[in-house]
Design an enzyme around this catalytic site. Structure first.
Site, mmCIF file in Angstrom:
data_model
loop_
_atom_site.group_PDB
_atom_site.id
_atom_site.type_symbol
_atom_site.label_atom_id
_atom_site.label_comp_id
_atom_site.label_asym_id
_atom_site.label_seq_id
_atom_site.Cartn_x
_atom_site.Cartn_y
_atom_site.Cartn_z
ATOM 1 N N HIS A 186 -3.737 -39.479 19.749
ATOM 2 C CA HIS A 186 -2.348 -39.021 19.675
ATOM 3 C C HIS A 186 -1.407 -40.107 20.217
ATOM 4 O O HIS A 186 -0.378 -40.418 19.619
ATOM 5 C CB HIS A 186 -2.147 -37.746 20.505
ATOM 6 C CG HIS A 186 -2.629 -36.490 19.842
ATOM 7 N ND1 HIS A 186 -3.965 -36.222 19.629
ATOM 8 C CD2 HIS A 186 -1.961 -35.409 19.348
ATOM 9 C CE1 HIS A 186 -4.090 -35.031 19.036
ATOM 10 N NE2 HIS A 186 -2.887 -34.516 18.862
ATOM 11 N N GLN A 206 12.463 15.154 11.804
ATOM 12 C CA GLN A 206 11.382 14.314 12.297
ATOM 13 C C GLN A 206 10.108 15.139 12.477
ATOM 14 O O GLN A 206 9.022 14.722 12.079
ATOM 15 C CB GLN A 206 11.769 13.685 13.652
ATOM 16 C CG GLN A 206 10.961 12.492 14.015
ATOM 17 C CD GLN A 206 10.965 11.452 12.910
ATOM 18 O OE1 GLN A 206 9.921 11.090 12.416
ATOM 19 N NE2 GLN A 206 12.130 11.003 12.483
ATOM 20 N N ASP A 261 16.980 7.202 6.064
ATOM 21 C CA ASP A 261 15.638 7.213 5.487
ATOM 22 C C ASP A 261 15.651 6.900 3.996
ATOM 23 O O ASP A 261 14.712 6.310 3.472
ATOM 24 C CB ASP A 261 14.999 8.608 5.665
ATOM 25 C CG ASP A 261 14.538 8.848 7.081
ATOM 26 O OD1 ASP A 261 14.438 7.867 7.837
ATOM 27 O OD2 ASP A 261 14.285 10.018 7.425
ATOM 28 N N HIS A 278 7.481 15.887 9.647
ATOM 29 C CA HIS A 278 6.548 14.876 9.119
ATOM 30 C C HIS A 278 5.100 15.263 9.386
ATOM 31 O O HIS A 278 4.288 15.308 8.497
ATOM 32 C CB HIS A 278 6.835 13.491 9.715
ATOM 33 C CG HIS A 278 7.885 12.751 8.977
ATOM 34 N ND1 HIS A 278 7.732 12.364 7.668
ATOM 35 C CD2 HIS A 278 9.118 12.331 9.344
ATOM 36 C CE1 HIS A 278 8.817 11.726 7.262
ATOM 37 N NE2 HIS A 278 9.687 11.699 8.256
ATOM 38 N N SER A 327 5.748 9.147 13.775
ATOM 39 C CA SER A 327 7.187 8.922 13.712
ATOM 40 C C SER A 327 7.899 9.622 14.868
ATOM 41 O O SER A 327 7.436 10.632 15.381
ATOM 42 C CB SER A 327 7.694 9.454 12.368
ATOM 43 O OG SER A 327 8.939 8.931 12.066
ATOM 44 N N GLU A 346 11.588 4.872 17.650
ATOM 45 C CA GLU A 346 11.697 4.395 16.270
ATOM 46 C C GLU A 346 13.115 4.677 15.739
ATOM 47 O O GLU A 346 13.784 3.781 15.239
ATOM 48 C CB GLU A 346 10.648 5.131 15.425
ATOM 49 C CG GLU A 346 10.613 4.702 13.976
ATOM 50 C CD GLU A 346 9.712 5.612 13.137
ATOM 51 O OE1 GLU A 346 9.336 6.711 13.624
ATOM 52 O OE2 GLU A 346 9.420 5.235 11.991
ATOM 53 N N HIS A 347 13.540 5.931 15.839
ATOM 54 C CA HIS A 347 14.889 6.328 15.413
ATOM 55 C C HIS A 347 15.688 6.779 16.626
ATOM 56 O O HIS A 347 15.219 7.634 17.374
ATOM 57 C CB HIS A 347 14.846 7.503 14.439
ATOM 58 C CG HIS A 347 13.970 7.289 13.242
ATOM 59 N ND1 HIS A 347 12.673 7.749 13.187
ATOM 60 C CD2 HIS A 347 14.194 6.668 12.064
ATOM 61 C CE1 HIS A 347 12.138 7.417 12.017
ATOM 62 N NE2 HIS A 347 13.031 6.765 11.314
ATOM 63 N N TYR A 375 0.851 -1.188 0.000
ATOM 64 C CA TYR A 375 0.000 0.000 0.000
ATOM 65 C C TYR A 375 0.886 1.237 0.000
ATOM 66 O O TYR A 375 1.765 1.387 0.852
ATOM 67 C CB TYR A 375 -0.907 0.016 1.227
ATOM 68 C CG TYR A 375 -1.937 1.113 1.107
ATOM 69 C CD1 TYR A 375 -3.202 0.846 0.589
ATOM 70 C CD2 TYR A 375 -1.628 2.422 1.432
ATOM 71 C CE1 TYR A 375 -4.132 1.855 0.419
ATOM 72 C CE2 TYR A 375 -2.547 3.437 1.257
ATOM 73 C CZ TYR A 375 -3.800 3.153 0.753
ATOM 74 O OH TYR A 375 -4.712 4.161 0.570
#
Lengths: 430, 430
Positions: B420, B259, B361, B262, B237, B327-328, B130
């Site tokens: 079994h 950052q 990135d 964004h 982010s 995240e970063h 997507y």
């Protein structure tokens, strides 16, 4: 059992119908679970105690009543007969050995310009394992969930298991002891999942929750996904046996039973290249069914969802298997190892006459938590990799920052992200 | 920006509040998405065309109007200026090289008794990617999603991207061309996710869907999870910069901006051991902010969620980072490689002054699809491993079936699963 033949014009549609299974989420269950989760998130231990008393017929007055010590686990192990203790410890050792092969380690490499790239691989800090109580309380399930976490190096493995009316299962507790579980709370249902996901004063917040459960547990796991990691939400169990006639018919019959005995919606399918052999297996099933304590469940399962599929050759059998992407696949054929590479989608591949699925379920070594409902198209057995995670490592050298900075600048400007571009440009030599 | 100091008594609570972010699912969006998914599942292409015309202002009369050929992608690439073409192909090559290191291969071993155990590792057959349209249409995102699938060996990579009012983005299409996308449909929203998950006459059913999207796309992915695999549902982010003062203050300032630009809910945090240096970075931000085209977004983001955190030493900085699990993470410190092993939870670790997040990135090589919102506690960067899956391999020898059969029999009887047990017992030598 339904009888299918690959020569039929609508064969693939029949296959598709065979596997159709309604997995729609029930909005009523979702709402109940949402309320329980919210309540546990807000009121913590008090809510956990109330729900546990209400749903499990307990009369706990504090979390101490719902906490089992390491000593209690050890005592449960020691109460078992020696041969059961030995079976548990040998199985645990084999499972541990196999899973050691899955452990991944950090790696990095250095470019000619001195730039270092890699991945740092670490264990999760703390995980929760859900173990169902009551009739579906399986010690093997405890080991299969806890052992990969243990091998990954997870330091805290928290197990939750409901004990309806206070009834505890010694083998389940002993399995937890053998598999390295660090703490047990005797709570279950959506309230247990919520407590692990959000944390309470007593139950620590975990990073991931694995393990099977009923519709409420599944809905709760789905709901807290993102706050914590979860394993797959499992569907009914399935076995597909591809047989060329080289395995005794009664062995295959019993393998089909062993899946069907799980519950009425479990699925057992036999694919054979030989109509004669398929008839022999069905004859053996007729002979054996009356010896089965779970006869009614087996009959219901086979009538509901069982099938015998005749195919023209083993290549076609593999094609059918790839479409069905079964949880368990027995290649009960000569030279099974030659056929395994033709299988693209299956949770586990059991090769040769001696490899009954049940050996894999308990003690061969591989995990018995496997992708169901065609999810083997994209999912894997539970493993050590589910309890490790990765961090990218990047150290760009001054020299490396020059060409990379030019490229990043072009692409960042192309995306209209000026600060991204400028951050790269500032590192360019003047 | 908020100012925190680790010496404060309520420091950890302040940190927790800083990161609090409401991610509750909106029941109204869920209902709309449920209806769209059901409609696409039932009516297929017709429903896809109707929703696309309605939501994206298109006037498609058939799926042919919503399908882009390989030639269209190639043409888009060829229309780009040469330096942009070169930037895309060089970035793609670096991303491919890095991801090659992640590719896993099948393994097996043989016990002394001849029993074979292992895992067969295969690529997914077909995946969907997507890609958002409009203002968040990022060519880098196309490459970061498609390339690991390509390296894994996925044969069909189907991309969906909305083109509101028919507007196509040449760099996005060119990135798809460079990254080995096999087919593109210009549809988006929940209808695109549903079409990929269930398949229509024109859009093939995929095995996994990855890529970012708005709240409707996220809700749709959550809904079809289980029918297909999905990647994480991403939150806003985040960047966390740990700085000891050795990196020029304006470089760090720009990294924090990159950052924040964004969106208004992105998060930029600076942790420093030096109040003087922290002040210099903030001074540099004041100097630089007016040069930023996305100044308003940056200011809103920093005011809403930004922070400067003073700590007593780098050990404490790492402790804070592990709590935040960003995240970063930039380790903008001397000897950064020595500090990386102290980081247990982070999506990506950028080491040293020259490693701006933006280099990672776009083109350093590692993936920029990273776990957000503290999910780095249990999740990993998108990688080749997300497009491969495993099947357990088990071939028990006649000799091996003896001890394993005894153990399986004991444990299966312990679980009340007679079939079994019997399946194992049948393989025991008489």
């Amino acid at each position: 059992m339904k009888q299918l033949n690959s020569a039929a014009a609508d064969f693939w549609q029949q296959l598709k119908d065979l596997q159709a299974f309604e997995t729609a989420q029930d909005p009523k269950i979702d709402q109940i679970v949402a309320d329980i989760c919210h309540d546990v998130q807000t009121r913590g231990d008090a809510a956990v105690i109330e729900y546990t008393n209400r749903f499990d017929g307990m009369s706990a007055t504090s979390m101490a009543d719902l906490t089992l010590s390491q000593e209690a686990l050890k005592a449960a192990f020691e109460r078992l007969p020696e041969h059961v203790q030995a079976a548990l410890t040998t199985a645990a050792k084999r499972i541990e050995d196999y899973h050691q092969h899955q452990k991944q380690t950090s790696w990095q490499y250095t470019d000619a310009d001195g730039t270092v790239l890699g991945q740092q691989i670490t264990a999760l800090d703390r995980v929760g394992i859900y173990v169902p109580g009551g009739k579906a309380a399986y010690p093997s399930s405890v080991m299969m969930n806890a052992m990969p976490a243990h091998v990954a190096g997870v330091e805290e493995i928290i197990m939750v298991v409901p004990t309806p009316k206070g009834e505890r299962n010694d083998i389940v507790l002993a399995a937890a002891y053998v598999a390295g579980v660090t703490q047990i709370f005797t709570v279950g249902g959506a309230q247990a999942v919520a407590a692990l996901a959000y944390g309470t004063a007593t139950i620590p917040q975990v990073d991931k929750i694995t393990g099977p459960g009923n519709a409420y547990v599944a809905a709760a796991k789905r709901r807290v996904f993102g706050i914590v990691g979860i394993d797959m939400v499992a569907g009914p169990s399935e076995i597909l046996v591809i047989a060329d006639g080289s395995t005794p018919a009664d062995w295959v019959a019993m393998d089909l039973f062993s899946q069907a005995e799980h519950d009425e919606i479990a699925q057992s399918i036999l694919i054979s290249t030989s109509a004669v052999y398929a008839a022999q297996v069905q004859e053996a099933m007729s002979q054996l069914i009356d010896t089965m304590p779970r006869k009614d469940i087996i009959n219901a399962s086979l009538a509901n969802r069982g099938a015998v599929v005749l195919v023209k050759d083993l290549d076609e059998a593999c094609e059918v298997a790839n479409y069905l992407a079964p949880e368990h696949l027995e290649l009960s054929v000569e030279n099974a190892q030659d056929w395994a590479p033709k299988i693209r989608h299956a949770g586990a591949i059991f090769m040769g006459a001696y490899t009954s699925e049940s050996l894999g379920d308990y003690c061969a070594g591989p995990n018995h938590v496997l992708p169901t409902s065609r999810t083997a198209r994209f999912a894997s057995p539970l493993g050590v990799y589910d309890f490790q995670k990765r961090s990218s490592l990047i150290q760009v050298s001054q020299q490396g920052a020059q060409p990379l900075g030019e490229i990043a600048s072009i692409l960042a400007h192309g995306e209209g992200l000026t600060a991204h571009a400028r951050a790269a440009e500032l590192r360019l030599d003047k």
